[in-house]
Scaffold this active site. Structure first.
Site, short mmCIF file in Angstrom:
data_model
loop_
_atom_site.label_atom_id
_atom_site.label_comp_id
_atom_site.label_asym_id
_atom_site.label_seq_id
_atom_site.Cartn_x
_atom_site.Cartn_y
_atom_site.Cartn_z
CG ASP A 103 -2.07 0.96 1.16
OD1 ASP A 103 -2.92 0.84 0.26
OD2 ASP A 103 -2.09 1.86 2.00
CE1 TYR A 230 -5.97 7.03 0.84
CE2 TYR A 230 -5.77 7.15 3.22
CZ TYR A 230 -5.97 6.42 2.08
OH TYR A 230 -6.16 5.08 2.15
CG HIS A 290 -5.41 -3.37 -1.14
ND1 HIS A 290 -4.42 -2.72 -1.84
CD2 HIS A 290 -5.50 -2.74 0.07
CE1 HIS A 290 -3.93 -1.73 -1.10
NE2 HIS A 290 -4.57 -1.73 0.06
#
Length: 316
Positions: A103, A230, A290
């Site tokens: 990730d 983010y 994922h």
């Protein structure tokens, strides 16, 4: 997990939590989590590499899990995490280590390897491969994608705030393990609305696992986690040549939803990636999603151990 020990290391004015297992004099493998990852994301891999004779270390980033919060979470940067990793290796007297990431931990790993290649024996990415900051392209993202929504200050906080921490983590695990496409909300929806309350957890993720994640995020909250990654994706990085020569393994689940981001499949299968990391190989796991290191731990562990054995021998 009695095999795993926990300690705190003073790093850049903060106490960072690390989980550790294995022989203290063996080659070191450092595991870097993503979101909503935490040290516990690597439980299967840590025990496997320790049993194979390596020293496994998994830190919680600043502001995550059991680590201290930075004084101003909203100003945390990727560079902070990179500097923390460098300082952590120095504090533990580790001159060189293998790195494993998934990730957004791959962003930390990729930049660290470029900036501090002398500290890296080799590296493994799980999910998307090595990702140079110079190749990041945020153009073309759907307004309803989680990446676009969570980059907007206050939006994820309001979305998450409607639920308890356990439900937020549960929903994210369901979202990103149950689809091959990027979770995308309609104009009148938020990301959490994409999960029906009756949807069960993935079969490989237990209620006990969920409780552990929830307790760690209950402690840390989401302030730093939303800032990095983010809201820091467009952070400027002083890198002019992103090529790295250390050996690398890219483990990619064929059902990894992030492969559906604009340009990602072309990048993963194209010449640019090979030119950036020429000493690399890629393995695709057909059923991998994922969270493939938790979903298919035996397959991932075998690939990790084979890579470590190959390049540990070259260090001797």
């Amino acid at each position: 997990m009695e095999e795993i020990e926990h300690k705190y290391i003073e790093v850049n004015g903060l106490k960072l939590h690390i989980a550790e297992t294995g022989n203290g004099h063996s080659p070191v493998v450092v595991f870097l989590h993503g979101f909503p990852g935490i040290w516990y994301s690597w439980r299967h891999q840590m025990i496997a590499v320790a049993k194979a004779g390596y020293r496994a270390i998994a830190p919680d980033y600043r502001g995550y899990g059991l680590s201290d919060q930075p004084p101003q979470p909203e100003k945390t940067t990727f560079l902070d995490l990179i500097n923390d990793l460098l300082a952590l290796l120095d504090a533990l007297s580790i001159s060189k280590a293998f790195l494993v990431a998934k990730d957004f931990g791959i962003f930390v790993l990729s930049r660290f390897v470029v900036l501090h290649a002398d500290k890296v024996s080799g590296f493994i990415t799980i999910g998307v491969p090595f990702f140079s900051p110079l190749t990041l392209n945020l153009q073309g993202l759907s307004e309803g994608s989680h990446l676009a929504r969570w980059r907007e200050p206050g939006r994820a906080e309001a979305d998450f705030g409607r639920f308890d921490t356990k439900t937020v983590v549960k929903n994210i695990y369901i979202l990103f393990s149950g689809t091959e496409s990027v979770p995308t909300a309609e104009e009148n929806q938020e990301i959490m609305d994409l999960v029906q309350p009756s949807t069960p957890l993935p079969p490989w993720f237990t209620e006990e696992d969920l409780a552990i994640y929830a307790a760690l995020y209950e402690k840390s909250g989401f302030r730093t986690a939303l800032q990095v990654p983010y809201r820091s994706l467009d952070e400027e990085v002083n890198i002019t040549n992103p090529k790295v020569d250390v050996p690398a393994l890219f483990i990619v689940g064929e059902k990894e939803c992030f492969l559906k981001f604009p340009g990602m499949e072309d990048y993963t299968n194209g010449r640019l990636l090979k030119s950036l990391v020429p000493n690399s190989e890629m393995v695709f796991l057909p059923q991998g999603t994922h969270f493939v290191q938790e979903q298919l731990p035996e397959e991932v562990n075998q690939l990790v151990l084979s890579f470590l054995a190959k390049y540990s021998n070259k260090l001797q």
